[in-house]
Design a protein around this motif. Structure first.
Motif, PDB file in Angstrom:
ATOM      1  N   UNK A  35       1.061  -1.253   0.412  1.00 41.14           N
ATOM      2  CA  UNK A  35      -0.011  -0.158  -0.295  1.00 41.14           C
ATOM      3  C   UNK A  35       0.802   1.744  -0.066  1.00 41.14           C
ATOM      4  N   UNK A  36       0.087   2.062  -0.987  1.00 42.58           N
ATOM      5  CA  UNK A  36       0.885   2.855  -0.488  1.00 42.58           C
ATOM      6  C   UNK A  36       1.355   4.374   0.253  1.00 42.58           C
ATOM      7  N   UNK A  37       2.115   4.142   0.586  1.00 42.16           N
ATOM      8  CA  UNK A  37       2.263   5.197   2.404  1.00 42.16           C
ATOM      9  C   UNK A  37       2.539   7.011   1.977  1.00 42.16           C
ATOM     10  N   UNK A  38       3.773   7.116   0.943  1.00 41.99           N
ATOM     11  CA  UNK A  38       3.597   8.568   0.730  1.00 41.99           C
ATOM     12  C   UNK A  38       4.176   8.669  -0.703  1.00 41.99           C
ATOM     13  N   UNK A  39       4.501   9.520  -0.829  1.00 41.13           N
ATOM     14  CA  UNK A  39       5.233   9.960  -2.017  1.00 41.13           C
ATOM     15  C   UNK A  39       6.194  11.076  -2.124  1.00 41.13           C
ATOM     16  N   UNK A  40       7.678  10.704  -2.608  1.00 44.51           N
ATOM     17  CA  UNK A  40       8.143  11.976  -2.448  1.00 44.51           C
ATOM     18  C   UNK A  40       8.983  12.353  -3.890  1.00 44.51           C
TER      19      UNK A  40
END
Length: 156
Positions: A135-140
């Motif tokens: 699951x995507x938690x964050x995108x930097x």
């Protein structure tokens, strides 16, 4: 070189700008979601999404599971970093002087710093952080790097 050539060069160079960084003048800022890791931002490009930072990592710290949505490159300046469990687990153990290239799409689980470490890192796009179930938690991305940098206290 002729005076005319010097004038033309100065006119051309006035339209663009070199980037010179004095790292000692920059403030370390904490990297969100990775206690013990700090960075200094050297350059961010809104045109390409590329960003270059200097990371300082305490022994035992690490980056959580992530995927490179743009290729990454690093140069270890000091210390030791284990990628994908390190060489003893079939991954990579990087030490001072080592260079690494991480292609787009590469997934790294916990990237561990065995000792205090410093490395120069350039990423050619975003990094997506994920939990163990992907699951995507964050995108930097480059904008996020600028936001982190803006949170740094002013240099003294």
């Amino acid at each position: 070189m002729s005076d005319q050539k010097t004038i033309l060069d100065e006119m051309r160079n006035a339209q663009i700008q070199d980037t010179y960084i004095h790292p000692a003048d920059l403030t370390w800022v904490g990297f969100p979601g990775a206690p013990g890791i700090e960075m200094k931002v050297f350059r961010v490009s809104s045109e390409t999404g590329t960003w270059t930072v200097l990371f300082q990592c305490a022994a035992g710290s690490g980056f959580p599971r992530h995927m490179h949505l743009g290729a990454g490159e690093y140069l270890m300046i000091s210390g030791e970093m284990e990628v994908r469990g390190g060489a003893k687990a079939g991954g990579i153990t990087a030490v001072a002087g080592d260079y690494g290239y991480e292609p787009t799409g590469m997934i790294h689980d916990w990237t561990n710093f065995v000792t205090d470490a410093v490395f120069l890192f350039t990423n050619h796009g975003p990094i997506q952080f994920m939990d163990d179930d992907d699951n995507i938690v964050a995108v930097l991305d480059w904008q996020g790097v600028l936001a982190i940098d803006a949170s740094a206290p002013a240099p003294v």
